[in-house]
Design a protein around this motif. Structure first.
Motif, PDB file in Angstrom:
ATOM      1  N   ILE A  51      43.936 -12.669 -43.126  1.00 48.26           N
ATOM      2  CA  ILE A  51      42.804 -11.646 -43.106  1.00 48.26           C
ATOM      3  C   ILE A  51      41.734 -11.822 -42.511  1.00 48.26           C
ATOM      4  O   ILE A  51      40.984 -10.937 -41.803  1.00 48.26           O
ATOM      5  CB  ILE A  51      42.522 -11.256 -44.389  1.00 48.26           C
ATOM      6  N   GLU A  52      41.041 -12.844 -42.484  1.00 49.81           N
ATOM      7  CA  GLU A  52      39.788 -13.414 -41.725  1.00 49.81           C
ATOM      8  C   GLU A  52      39.959 -13.215 -40.530  1.00 49.81           C
ATOM      9  O   GLU A  52      39.158 -12.811 -39.630  1.00 49.81           O
ATOM     10  CB  GLU A  52      39.284 -14.784 -42.336  1.00 49.81           C
ATOM     11  N   TYR A  53      40.787 -13.756 -39.732  1.00 52.73           N
ATOM     12  CA  TYR A  53      41.144 -13.767 -38.529  1.00 52.73           C
ATOM     13  C   TYR A  53      41.348 -12.224 -37.735  1.00 52.73           C
ATOM     14  O   TYR A  53      40.572 -11.954 -36.755  1.00 52.73           O
ATOM     15  CB  TYR A  53      42.740 -14.380 -37.987  1.00 52.73           C
ATOM     16  N   MET A  54      41.917 -11.508 -38.713  1.00 48.81           N
ATOM     17  CA  MET A  54      42.245  -9.900 -38.178  1.00 48.81           C
ATOM     18  C   MET A  54      40.765  -9.449 -38.267  1.00 48.81           C
ATOM     19  O   MET A  54      40.445  -8.544 -37.335  1.00 48.81           O
ATOM     20  CB  MET A  54      43.177  -9.361 -39.233  1.00 48.81           C
ATOM     21  N   LYS A  55      39.982  -9.589 -39.418  1.00 51.19           N
ATOM     22  CA  LYS A  55      38.659  -9.217 -39.469  1.00 51.19           C
ATOM     23  C   LYS A  55      37.602  -9.211 -38.240  1.00 51.19           C
ATOM     24  O   LYS A  55      37.109  -8.550 -37.769  1.00 51.19           O
ATOM     25  CB  LYS A  55      37.893  -9.596 -40.833  1.00 51.19           C
ATOM     26  N   GLU A  56      37.710 -10.653 -38.049  1.00 50.26           N
ATOM     27  CA  GLU A  56      36.654 -11.134 -36.927  1.00 50.26           C
ATOM     28  C   GLU A  56      37.705 -10.951 -35.498  1.00 50.26           C
ATOM     29  O   GLU A  56      36.449 -10.665 -34.706  1.00 50.26           O
ATOM     30  CB  GLU A  56      36.709 -12.796 -36.915  1.00 50.26           C
TER      31      GLU A  56
END
Length: 124
Positions: free
Chosen positions: A86-91
């Motif tokens: 999720i963090e990868y996708m957001k960033e």
């Protein structure tokens, strides 16, 4: 099973393996996070169910369901993996997209410049 179900008289008899449930409605889908006990009630696990309403040609409907069983020994690794993704996708992938109530809206710097500050005194 919802929290209100737990107040009914026969709750323990009807739902011996259901402990807690949290439904999350997200657009056309509903996700259910259910805590259940093993048959001998000596251990607990989590099921995550995705339910999507499907309309048939005759107008009736059914639900497509997909279920994941998550056991306590996997909680930490599952949570870490999900958080990382999720963090990868957001960033990296969703920088220019705002997700609100299941709808994606493109954002750009032009969106901010289209609006003008005005005073209510200017409106007649």
């Amino acid at each position: 099973m919802y929290k209100d179900d737990q107040t009914h008289r026969n709750f323990a008899e009807r739902n011996s393996d259901d402990i807690f449930s949290k439904p999350v409605r997200a657009g056309k889908r509903t996700y259910f996070f259910d805590v259940k006990s093993t048959k001998d009630r000596s251990d607990y696990f989590l099921t995550i169910t995705e339910s999507k309403r499907k309309t048939e040609l005759d107008g009736s409907y059914s639900f497509d369901k997909h279920k994941i069983f998550l056991y306590k020994e996997d909680f930490e690794k599952f949570q870490e993996g999900l958080s990382d993704v999720i963090e990868y996708m957001k960033e990296n992938l969703l920088k220019d997209v705002s997700v609100h109530d299941g709808r994606r809206e493109e954002r750009s710097d032009d969106d901010r410049s289209r609006f003008t500050d005005i005073s209510f005194d200017d409106i007649k």
